[in-house]
Design an enzyme around this catalytic site. Structure first.
Site, mmCIF file in Angstrom:
data_model
loop_
_atom_site.group_PDB
_atom_site.id
_atom_site.type_symbol
_atom_site.label_atom_id
_atom_site.label_comp_id
_atom_site.label_asym_id
_atom_site.label_seq_id
_atom_site.Cartn_x
_atom_site.Cartn_y
_atom_site.Cartn_z
ATOM 1 N N TYR A 105 0.845 -1.193 0.000
ATOM 2 C CA TYR A 105 0.000 0.000 0.000
ATOM 3 C C TYR A 105 0.878 1.240 0.000
ATOM 4 C CZ TYR A 105 -4.173 -2.695 1.325
ATOM 5 O OH TYR A 105 -5.219 -3.573 1.348
ATOM 6 N N HIS A 157 -7.019 -8.783 -2.398
ATOM 7 C CA HIS A 157 -8.359 -8.221 -2.167
ATOM 8 C C HIS A 157 -8.395 -6.745 -2.517
ATOM 9 C CE1 HIS A 157 -6.062 -7.522 1.546
ATOM 10 N NE2 HIS A 157 -6.757 -6.404 1.637
#
Ligand SMILES: [Fe+2]
Length: 234
Positions: A105, A157
């Site tokens: 991220y 995901h």
């Protein structure tokens, strides 16, 4: 105040419990006393409304937010947002965020030893159309390690936040990919006891959405409340 219809509650077992000991963080976070049932209020069941403003292509195409394209496998994620009676939810806000193709991220707390991608931020948003349809273009996120247990890896995901027609229908959840071997090992995916409810979190590969020589397509329909509601992320 007049009686308000409100939204139906989900069936037992079809939403994740607050306490799921294999998901270690849930032990400290979960309430230790029985919950107090509160009726839904007028402000919870009547708004907010996002109208029909147009969304810039950079918002729903996460591969076009920078000078060059991000690394990774291009994908198209599309689907419908439905209410508890199977009716489309029009013009509602959907936000997504995700890791890059390497499983990292763009966030200061993510210090995973994997490269950042200067051409990928990993955040986007769109509105459903008048028939409840939505569509994103992005890259397939990578799996990433976390510290929940020995050799723990989250299955790939995409995080979703949906507002629906009212605060009472707000849903924050995660979309998974079919056939991911990490799903059976993942305590967050497995927080929902009911198997068919849990499996509503797995998108389906869709050749109709797939674009030749461009991107694979996945369908992910979301139901915002009621008996068949998509499980929350807890
Ligand atoms: Fe995540």
């Amino acid at each position: 105040m007049a009686n308000l219809a409100g939204y139906r509650r989900p069936s037992p077992g079809t939403q994740p419990g607050y306490l799921h000991p294999p998901y270690v963080s849930s032990i400290k976070r979960s309430p230790s006393k029985p919950l107090v049932h509160l009726s839904q209020t007028l402000s919870e069941i009547t708004g907010p409304s996002f109208g029909t403003t147009s969304v810039d292509v950079k918002a729903f195409d996460l591969t076009r937010q920078h000078e060059s394209e991000p690394l990774g496998e291009r994908i198209i994620v599309s689907g419908r947002v439905l209410d508890e009676d199977g009716r489309p939810v029009p013009h509602t806000l959907i936000e997504i965020w995700q890791a890059n193709a390497a499983g990292r991220y763009l966030h200061k707390l993510d210090q995973h030893n994997a490269p950042l991608d200067p051409n990928f931020t990993g955040c986007g948003h769109t509105l459903t159309d008048s028939n409840g349809n939505y569509r994103f273009v992005t890259i397939r996120p990578g799996a990433y390690p976390w510290r929940n247990h020995y050799n723990a890896w989250r299955p790939a995901h995409i995080h979703f936040s949906l507002f629906g027609p009212a605060f009472a229908t707000r849903l924050v959840t995660q979309m998974y990919f079919p056939g991911d071997p990490l799903l059976t090992l993942d305590p967050i995916f497995n927080c929902t006891a009911d198997e068919s409810a849990r499996n509503r979190l797995i998108s389906q590969f869709d050749l109709e959405t797939t674009q030749p020589a461009q991107a694979l397509g996945y369908r992910f329909d979301v139901i915002l409340s009621g008996r068949l509601a998509t499980p929350w992320e807890k």
